[in-house]
Every structure is written in C-alpha cells, then in structure tokens.
Design a protein around this motif. Sequence first.
Motif, short mmCIF file in Angstrom:
data_model
loop_
_atom_site.label_atom_id
_atom_site.label_comp_id
_atom_site.label_asym_id
_atom_site.label_seq_id
_atom_site.Cartn_x
_atom_site.Cartn_y
_atom_site.Cartn_z
N PHE A 27 0.83 -1.20 0.00
CA PHE A 27 0.00 0.00 0.00
C PHE A 27 0.86 1.25 0.00
O PHE A 27 0.34 2.36 -0.13
N VAL A 28 2.18 1.11 0.14
CA VAL A 28 3.09 2.24 0.29
C VAL A 28 3.12 3.06 -0.99
O VAL A 28 3.25 2.52 -2.09
N GLN A 29 3.01 4.36 -0.83
CA GLN A 29 2.84 5.26 -1.97
C GLN A 29 4.00 5.16 -2.96
O GLN A 29 3.79 5.10 -4.18
N HIS A 30 5.25 5.13 -2.47
CA HIS A 30 6.38 5.13 -3.41
C HIS A 30 6.55 3.80 -4.13
O HIS A 30 7.36 3.69 -5.05
N LEU A 31 5.79 2.79 -3.72
CA LEU A 31 5.81 1.50 -4.42
C LEU A 31 4.54 1.27 -5.23
O LEU A 31 4.26 0.15 -5.65
N GLY A 32 3.78 2.34 -5.42
CA GLY A 32 2.60 2.23 -6.27
C GLY A 32 1.28 2.52 -5.60
O GLY A 32 0.25 2.65 -6.25
N GLY A 33 1.27 2.61 -4.27
CA GLY A 33 0.05 2.96 -3.57
C GLY A 33 -0.91 1.78 -3.44
O GLY A 33 -0.58 0.63 -3.69
N ARG A 34 -2.13 2.11 -3.03
CA ARG A 34 -3.15 1.09 -2.75
C ARG A 34 -3.40 0.20 -3.96
O ARG A 34 -3.56 0.68 -5.08
N PRO A 35 -3.43 -1.13 -3.74
CA PRO A 35 -3.71 -2.03 -4.86
C PRO A 35 -5.18 -1.96 -5.26
O PRO A 35 -6.00 -1.33 -4.58
N ASP A 36 -5.50 -2.63 -6.35
CA ASP A 36 -6.90 -2.80 -6.76
C ASP A 36 -7.59 -3.61 -5.67
O ASP A 36 -7.28 -4.79 -5.46
N MET A 37 -8.52 -3.00 -4.96
CA MET A 37 -9.11 -3.67 -3.80
C MET A 37 -10.02 -4.82 -4.18
O MET A 37 -10.23 -5.74 -3.38
N ARG A 38 -10.55 -4.82 -5.39
CA ARG A 38 -11.34 -5.98 -5.83
C ARG A 38 -10.43 -7.20 -5.93
O ARG A 38 -10.80 -8.31 -5.52
N VAL A 39 -9.22 -6.98 -6.47
CA VAL A 39 -8.24 -8.06 -6.55
C VAL A 39 -7.82 -8.49 -5.15
O VAL A 39 -7.70 -9.68 -4.84
N PHE A 40 -7.59 -7.52 -4.28
CA PHE A 40 -7.18 -7.79 -2.90
C PHE A 40 -8.15 -8.75 -2.22
O PHE A 40 -7.75 -9.78 -1.67
N TRP A 41 -9.44 -8.44 -2.28
CA TRP A 41 -10.42 -9.29 -1.59
C TRP A 41 -10.58 -10.65 -2.25
O TRP A 41 -10.76 -11.67 -1.57
N ARG A 42 -10.48 -10.70 -3.58
CA ARG A 42 -10.58 -11.99 -4.26
C ARG A 42 -9.40 -12.90 -3.90
O ARG A 42 -9.57 -14.10 -3.67
N VAL A 43 -8.20 -12.33 -3.86
CA VAL A 43 -7.03 -13.12 -3.49
C VAL A 43 -7.15 -13.59 -2.05
O VAL A 43 -6.82 -14.73 -1.73
#
Length: 290
Positions: A122-138
């Motif tokens: 979730f860290v901003q300098h590494l791209g920030g918040r992931p796609d949360m739909r993907v997060f919950w599915r995984v």
Amino acid sequence: MKSCLPPDPHPTKPQQALPPLACDAHCHVFGPADRFPYAPDRSYTPPDAPYEDLVALHDFLGLDRGVIVQASCHGTDNTAMLDAIARGEGRYRGVAIVDDGIDDKGLETLDRGGVRGVRFNFVQHLGGRPDMRVFWRVLDKVAEMGWHVVLHLDANDIVELNGDVLAKIRVPFVIDHMGRVQAAEGLGQEPFRLLLALMRDNPLAWVKVCGAERVSAGKRPFDDAIPFAGALIDAAPDRVLWGTDFPHPNIAKDMPNDGGLVDLMFRFCPDEDLRRRLLVDNPARLYDFA
C-alpha cells in the motif's frame, strides 16, 4: 527508476547468542539479475542479493530459519524466492506477491514450494493502494489455503484502512515494519495508537517489530524505535515477529548493520521468554515450520 544502496558488507557479530531455531521473519533475495530478471515496471533496482548472501548472513548472525518475502522489484515472478526456499531444504518459508490471474493450481504450486502467505503493498512510493477488488478476491483464495496476508503500509494507511479494510479481513494479517510509524511523532501519534489497539483487540492481527531504520528519526543504532517495538510486544506477545529486512531496499537515511539490528532487538526485547516467542515460537506457528 532509482537504484538502491547495497547492504553494509561488514555485519558485526551480535553481542548475545540467539536461541536455537531463531527465525528472520522478514528478508529478501534479489536476483542475480542474469538468472532472475527484475520486473520491467519496477520502481527501484536493487543490487543483487542472491541466496548465497542471505545464507552467509544468517549463518554469521546465528539465525537458523528465515521467511523470504517477495519484494516489488521482482513483481509477481516468485521464481527467485522459490529457488531459495528449495535450496534451503526446510530452512526457509516464503511470502509471495500474486495478482488476480493466480488460480488454484498456481496457489498449490506455491504452497508446495514453501509459501505460506501473500503480500500487498500500500506504500505510496511503491505504487500505492492495490486494486481492492483483486485484494479481496485473493484473500478469499488464500483463506482456503490456510495462509495469511502481509500488509506493507505507511503510517497514514493505518488510519485510512482501520475501519473499512483491516476490520473486515478474515485471515491472519501481518503488518510490516511496525506500520512504518515515525518515531519523531511520538508514542501518542494516531497511527500508533490505532496499531496498538488493533494488536490488543484483533486476534487475527500480527506485526513485525523490525524496520527500526525506517521508523527512526536518526542514525544507527536507531534506539528511538525501542519504545514502539516494546509497546507492540507487550500488546500481543504471541503475534509479533522480527526480521532483518536484509538487504534493506530503499533505505533513504542510514544503512543499518545487520549485527547491530540483532543487538537492537535484544535491547527492546530483553526478556528471554518473550524473545523466544518473538524469534522461535511465533514464526514457527505462523509459517508452519516443522
């Protein structure tokens, strides 16, 4: 794309011996790039830190086990990590990075290879918040595997995610690097108060009391991180982990000495029973070491 500094090439010998089966619950292998290329869309390029370097460090420090955490510079290609786990012959476990394309067969392959969790940045300098739909599915998929999720957060993310994400996770979740809170903001800062409450109240919440060099306002030995680590250990002694973070990618302040980090751990965890839980019992339970 920035390049990372190499780790301190001269680790000091720890002043005290670690207990048998002590685990470095947060370390990395990088490359070698000619065999395990870095992701084309990476945000940083580390110096190679192959399996041989990690084993040499662990042998020198007295660490019998380790958890190799996939880092964003290798993306979702977990090959270098899986190779290191296989070569360790039971010494290592892994945490993978996966995307929405992972299927049951892919998860089973990772599981057989020693992986016991997935990591989201979730860290901003590494791209920030992931796609949360993907997060919950995984997370739904890894729940079936009996795995956990590792969350790489910034301090402000703890405030933002506390209610709508962290409270809804139904698998064990591990927060990296003490939530990257900043020591200069003091123990009373809102992100740390929320993190402490989370550790006291949520039996699924774990935290790594490492990354002192990322928490500290100053230079090594990073003693201003001690009160934060100590408070987290007191809050949930059976759900804390520790690691070196070798080879310390993206250090912007002072590159730590890995032996010095072991000595720092003894200063913030002086009690032998708590230290055994931190280094041996807790990682053995979460990472399924035989």
